[in-house]
Design a protein around this motif. Structure first.
Motif, PDB file in Angstrom:
ATOM      1  N   ILE A 274       9.749  -2.280 -11.284  1.00  0.00           N
ATOM      2  CA  ILE A 274       9.923  -2.555 -12.718  1.00  0.00           C
ATOM      3  C   ILE A 274      10.633  -1.401 -13.424  1.00  0.00           C
ATOM      4  O   ILE A 274      11.059  -1.543 -14.564  1.00  0.00           O
ATOM      5  CB  ILE A 274       8.574  -2.839 -13.420  1.00  0.00           C
ATOM      6  CG1 ILE A 274       7.677  -1.605 -13.430  1.00  0.00           C
ATOM      7  CG2 ILE A 274       7.884  -4.030 -12.800  1.00  0.00           C
ATOM      8  CD1 ILE A 274       6.502  -1.726 -14.404  1.00  0.00           C
ATOM      9  N   ASP A 275      10.766  -0.261 -12.741  1.00  0.00           N
ATOM     10  CA  ASP A 275      11.318   0.924 -13.413  1.00  0.00           C
ATOM     11  C   ASP A 275      12.841   0.862 -13.593  1.00  0.00           C
ATOM     12  O   ASP A 275      13.394   1.574 -14.423  1.00  0.00           O
ATOM     13  CB  ASP A 275      10.972   2.197 -12.623  1.00  0.00           C
ATOM     14  CG  ASP A 275       9.469   2.349 -12.428  1.00  0.00           C
ATOM     15  OD1 ASP A 275       8.721   1.755 -13.222  1.00  0.00           O
ATOM     16  OD2 ASP A 275       9.057   3.054 -11.495  1.00  0.00           O
ATOM     17  N   ASN A 276      13.501   0.048 -12.811  1.00  0.00           N
ATOM     18  CA  ASN A 276      14.974  -0.015 -12.751  1.00  0.00           C
ATOM     19  C   ASN A 276      15.601   1.381 -12.630  1.00  0.00           C
ATOM     20  O   ASN A 276      16.569   1.728 -13.304  1.00  0.00           O
ATOM     21  CB  ASN A 276      15.578  -0.732 -13.976  1.00  0.00           C
ATOM     22  CG  ASN A 276      16.778  -1.574 -13.565  1.00  0.00           C
ATOM     23  OD1 ASN A 276      16.927  -1.945 -12.406  1.00  0.00           O
ATOM     24  ND2 ASN A 276      17.666  -1.868 -14.515  1.00  0.00           N
TER      25      ASN A 276
ATOM     26  N   GLN B  99       2.212  -4.946 -17.384  1.00  0.00           N
ATOM     27  CA  GLN B  99       3.659  -5.092 -17.169  1.00  0.00           C
ATOM     28  C   GLN B  99       4.010  -5.382 -15.710  1.00  0.00           C
ATOM     29  O   GLN B  99       5.126  -5.764 -15.394  1.00  0.00           O
ATOM     30  CB  GLN B  99       4.385  -3.792 -17.566  1.00  0.00           C
ATOM     31  CG  GLN B  99       4.276  -3.473 -19.022  1.00  0.00           C
ATOM     32  CD  GLN B  99       4.493  -1.985 -19.283  1.00  0.00           C
ATOM     33  OE1 GLN B  99       5.555  -1.566 -19.707  1.00  0.00           O
ATOM     34  NE2 GLN B  99       3.483  -1.170 -19.014  1.00  0.00           N
ATOM     35  N   ARG B 100       3.071  -5.152 -14.825  1.00  0.00           N
ATOM     36  CA  ARG B 100       3.384  -5.276 -13.397  1.00  0.00           C
ATOM     37  C   ARG B 100       3.042  -6.647 -12.823  1.00  0.00           C
ATOM     38  O   ARG B 100       3.379  -6.934 -11.672  1.00  0.00           O
ATOM     39  CB  ARG B 100       2.632  -4.204 -12.616  1.00  0.00           C
ATOM     40  CG  ARG B 100       3.195  -2.823 -12.751  1.00  0.00           C
ATOM     41  CD  ARG B 100       3.827  -2.356 -11.462  1.00  0.00           C
ATOM     42  NE  ARG B 100       2.881  -2.320 -10.383  1.00  0.00           N
ATOM     43  CZ  ARG B 100       2.425  -1.206  -9.828  1.00  0.00           C
ATOM     44  NH1 ARG B 100       2.822  -0.038 -10.284  1.00  0.00           N
ATOM     45  NH2 ARG B 100       1.586  -1.252  -8.834  1.00  0.00           N
ATOM     46  N   GLY B 101       2.331  -7.470 -13.609  1.00  0.00           N
ATOM     47  CA  GLY B 101       1.887  -8.737 -13.024  1.00  0.00           C
ATOM     48  C   GLY B 101       2.425  -9.942 -13.767  1.00  0.00           C
ATOM     49  O   GLY B 101       3.280  -9.831 -14.636  1.00  0.00           O
TER      50      GLY B 101
ATOM     51  N   ALA C 261       0.853  -1.197   0.000  1.00  0.00           N
ATOM     52  CA  ALA C 261       0.000   0.000   0.000  1.00  0.00           C
ATOM     53  C   ALA C 261       0.878   1.233   0.000  1.00  0.00           C
ATOM     54  O   ALA C 261       1.979   1.216   0.529  1.00  0.00           O
ATOM     55  CB  ALA C 261      -0.871   0.004   1.257  1.00  0.00           C
ATOM     56  N   ARG C 262       0.393   2.285  -0.634  1.00  0.00           N
ATOM     57  CA  ARG C 262       1.094   3.561  -0.511  1.00  0.00           C
ATOM     58  C   ARG C 262       0.480   4.247   0.717  1.00  0.00           C
ATOM     59  O   ARG C 262      -0.732   4.372   0.806  1.00  0.00           O
ATOM     60  CB  ARG C 262       0.881   4.410  -1.757  1.00  0.00           C
ATOM     61  CG  ARG C 262       1.367   3.721  -3.046  1.00  0.00           C
ATOM     62  CD  ARG C 262       1.545   4.741  -4.162  1.00  0.00           C
ATOM     63  NE  ARG C 262       1.523   4.117  -5.486  1.00  0.00           N
ATOM     64  CZ  ARG C 262       2.561   3.527  -6.057  1.00  0.00           C
ATOM     65  NH1 ARG C 262       3.699   3.427  -5.423  1.00  0.00           N
ATOM     66  NH2 ARG C 262       2.460   3.030  -7.281  1.00  0.00           N
ATOM     67  N   SER C 263       1.337   4.686   1.660  1.00  0.00           N
ATOM     68  CA  SER C 263       0.805   5.262   2.901  1.00  0.00           C
ATOM     69  C   SER C 263       1.284   6.693   3.100  1.00  0.00           C
ATOM     70  O   SER C 263       2.477   6.948   3.272  1.00  0.00           O
ATOM     71  CB  SER C 263       1.244   4.401   4.090  1.00  0.00           C
ATOM     72  OG  SER C 263       0.980   5.070   5.304  1.00  0.00           O
TER      73      SER C 263
ATOM     74  N   MET D 128       5.628   1.485 -19.115  1.00  0.00           N
ATOM     75  CA  MET D 128       5.778   2.160 -17.816  1.00  0.00           C
ATOM     76  C   MET D 128       7.235   2.539 -17.564  1.00  0.00           C
ATOM     77  O   MET D 128       8.087   2.376 -18.435  1.00  0.00           O
ATOM     78  CB  MET D 128       5.264   1.258 -16.708  1.00  0.00           C
ATOM     79  CG  MET D 128       3.766   1.276 -16.565  1.00  0.00           C
ATOM     80  SD  MET D 128       3.289   0.309 -15.125  1.00  0.00           S
ATOM     81  CE  MET D 128       1.610   0.870 -14.922  1.00  0.00           C
ATOM     82  N   GLY D 129       7.528   2.981 -16.365  1.00  0.00           N
ATOM     83  CA  GLY D 129       8.905   3.329 -16.026  1.00  0.00           C
ATOM     84  C   GLY D 129       9.012   4.588 -15.194  1.00  0.00           C
ATOM     85  O   GLY D 129      10.108   5.019 -14.853  1.00  0.00           O
ATOM     86  N   ARG D 130       7.875   5.213 -14.935  1.00  0.00           N
ATOM     87  CA  ARG D 130       7.855   6.491 -14.199  1.00  0.00           C
ATOM     88  C   ARG D 130       8.787   7.490 -14.874  1.00  0.00           C
ATOM     89  O   ARG D 130       8.582   7.778 -16.054  1.00  0.00           O
ATOM     90  CB  ARG D 130       8.246   6.267 -12.737  1.00  0.00           C
ATOM     91  CG  ARG D 130       7.530   7.176 -11.788  1.00  0.00           C
ATOM     92  CD  ARG D 130       7.905   6.886 -10.359  1.00  0.00           C
ATOM     93  NE  ARG D 130       7.181   5.751  -9.829  1.00  0.00           N
ATOM     94  CZ  ARG D 130       5.993   5.825  -9.259  1.00  0.00           C
ATOM     95  NH1 ARG D 130       5.386   6.992  -9.134  1.00  0.00           N
ATOM     96  NH2 ARG D 130       5.386   4.755  -8.788  1.00  0.00           N
ATOM     97  N   ASN D 131       9.851   7.975 -14.211  1.00  0.00           N
ATOM     98  CA  ASN D 131      10.736   8.953 -14.860  1.00  0.00           C
ATOM     99  C   ASN D 131      11.959   8.313 -15.495  1.00  0.00           C
ATOM    100  O   ASN D 131      12.913   9.005 -15.852  1.00  0.00           O
ATOM    101  CB  ASN D 131      11.203   9.995 -13.839  1.00  0.00           C
ATOM    102  CG  ASN D 131      10.038  10.747 -13.264  1.00  0.00           C
ATOM    103  OD1 ASN D 131       9.135  11.127 -14.004  1.00  0.00           O
ATOM    104  ND2 ASN D 131      10.017  10.929 -11.957  1.00  0.00           N
TER     105      ASN D 131
HETATM  106  O1  F6P Z   1       6.970   2.380 -10.037  1.00  0.00           O
HETATM  107  C1  F6P Z   1       6.342   1.326 -10.686  1.00  0.00           C
HETATM  108  C2  F6P Z   1       5.203   1.808 -11.538  1.00  0.00           C
HETATM  109  O2  F6P Z   1       4.609   0.704 -12.179  1.00  0.00           O
HETATM  110  C3  F6P Z   1       5.572   2.880 -12.563  1.00  0.00           C
HETATM  111  O3  F6P Z   1       6.197   2.347 -13.697  1.00  0.00           O
HETATM  112  C4  F6P Z   1       4.225   3.507 -12.811  1.00  0.00           C
HETATM  113  O4  F6P Z   1       4.367   4.854 -13.207  1.00  0.00           O
HETATM  114  C5  F6P Z   1       3.557   3.417 -11.470  1.00  0.00           C
HETATM  115  O5  F6P Z   1       4.218   2.415 -10.729  1.00  0.00           O
HETATM  116  C6  F6P Z   1       2.092   3.123 -11.532  1.00  0.00           C
HETATM  117  O6  F6P Z   1       1.598   3.249 -10.239  1.00  0.00           O
HETATM  118  P1  F6P Z   1       0.093   2.894  -9.863  1.00  0.00           P
HETATM  119  O7  F6P Z   1      -0.052   1.403  -9.885  1.00  0.00           O
HETATM  120  O8  F6P Z   1      -0.076   3.465  -8.499  1.00  0.00           O
HETATM  121  O9  F6P Z   1      -0.784   3.519 -10.902  1.00  0.00           O
END
Ligand code: F6P
Length: 308
Positions: A111-113, A240-242, A56-58, A154-157
């Motif tokens: 996953i962003d490395n 991509q996350r699962g 969870a994000r807290s 994905m990859g955030r920044n």
């Molecule tokens: O940091 C991992 C990541 O999957 C990023 O690539 C993406 O920007 C973010 O998390 C997505 O977050 P959420 O699942 O909260 O939308």
């Protein structure tokens, strides 16, 4: 992350420790959500994506009050040390607990490395394989219909996932936050591609790139721009996350989990375990969090050469 949890639990038990899992990350910690883990409770999870403990994000944990409550929860349960598995936010949380005097070791999982100091974080390889498989499939349609595809990953920044996905799938171009490419150059590359006899044009766009994937697809589709190919947009998103982790990720997570327990046992704290020179090491969290990870421009150049 499950492979890391399994490894932490079983290695710690082997060393004679009692292991508590914390449900839902730092949020669960502030609520005292502990769960005794034995060897059987982590059975069968190595092939499962996600985390059996939940996350969870807290916002609360980011406050001093939240962190002090978390510390109290750990002390109440007579916990001696904590392994924190996660990305940038989790590692900052780990450092906050260390600053309050609690022994912590971080394990990089994102996953962003985008975490410096380690060649790879847990999850990157699996996400990359998923993205590459998707782009391979997209390429079939792209070639059959003479299309330009804009694929957002994905990859955030960070552009790591986008660049590596482009390289591994043989895409024609990658757009990443670290390297600026003017819009017009995308069109030039697209036309050159067509002139070289290619039947498709695939651009992999990192979600954090300056040019947004949707804007690029719209731009290519404008009258006069897409005279060679029709354009389509695919946003890969959370697929991509699962999914079941790759063998590489399972082994990386297993080794990192084991190294984290060993470092804690040896009395280290405020470190993150890293994969470096083929081995596991611990480096200071302070160094990790104050050093931004960069993208190797030579890899970007190589990807472009190979796309010709
Ligand atoms: O940091 C991992 C990541 O999957 C990023 O690539 C993406 O920007 C973010 O998390 C997505 O977050 P959420 O699942 O909260 O939308």
């Amino acid at each position: 992350m499950n492979a890391a949890i399994r490894s932490v639990a079983r290695v710690a038990i082997d060393l004679g420790m009692e292991v508590l899992g914390i449900r839902r990350g730092f949020l669960g910690l502030t609520e005292g959500q502990f769960e005794l883990l034995d060897s059987r409770s982590v059975s069968g999870i190595i092939r499962q994506g996600g985390t059996m403990l939940g996350t969870a994000r807290s916002r609360f944990f980011r406050t001093e009050e939240g962190q002090r409550l978390a510390l109290q929860r750990l002390r109440d349960r007579q916990v001696d040390g904590l392994v924190v598995i996660g990305g940038d936010g989790s590692l900052h949380g780990a450092q906050a607990l260390h600053r309050l005097g609690f022994p912590v070791i971080g394990v990089p999982a994102t996953i962003d490395n985008d975490i410096s100091g380690t060649l790879m974080a847990i999850g990157v390889d699996t996400a990359l394989n998923t993205a590459v498989e998707a782009i391979d499939r997209i390429k079939d349609t792209a070639s059959a219909h003479n299309r330009a595809f804009v694929v957002e990953v994905m990859g955030r920044n960070s552009g790591y996932l986008a660049l590596m996905a482009a390289m591994a799938s043989g895409a024609e171009l990658a757009l990443v936050p670290e390297i600026d490419v003017p819009l017009e150059r995308v069109l030039t590359e697209m036309r050159n591609s067509y002139a070289r006899g290619k039947t498709h044009f695939i651009v992999v766009v990192a979600e954090g790139a300056r040019i947004k994937a949707k804007d690029l697809a719209d731009y290519i589709s404008q009258d006069g721009h897409s005279d060679r190919y029709e354009a389509r947009l695919t946003v890969l998103g959370h697929v991509q996350r699962g999914g079941s982790p790759s063998a590489f990720d399972r082994i990386l997570a297993t080794r990192m989990g084991a190294a984290a327990v060993e470092r804690l046992k040896q009395g280290f704290s405020a470190e993150m375990v890293v994969l470096r020179d083929g081995d596991m090491w611990g480096i200071p969290l302070e160094e990790v969090l104050s050093t931004p990870r960069t993208l190797d421009p030579r890899l970007y150049g190589l990807s472009n050469i190979l796309a010709t």
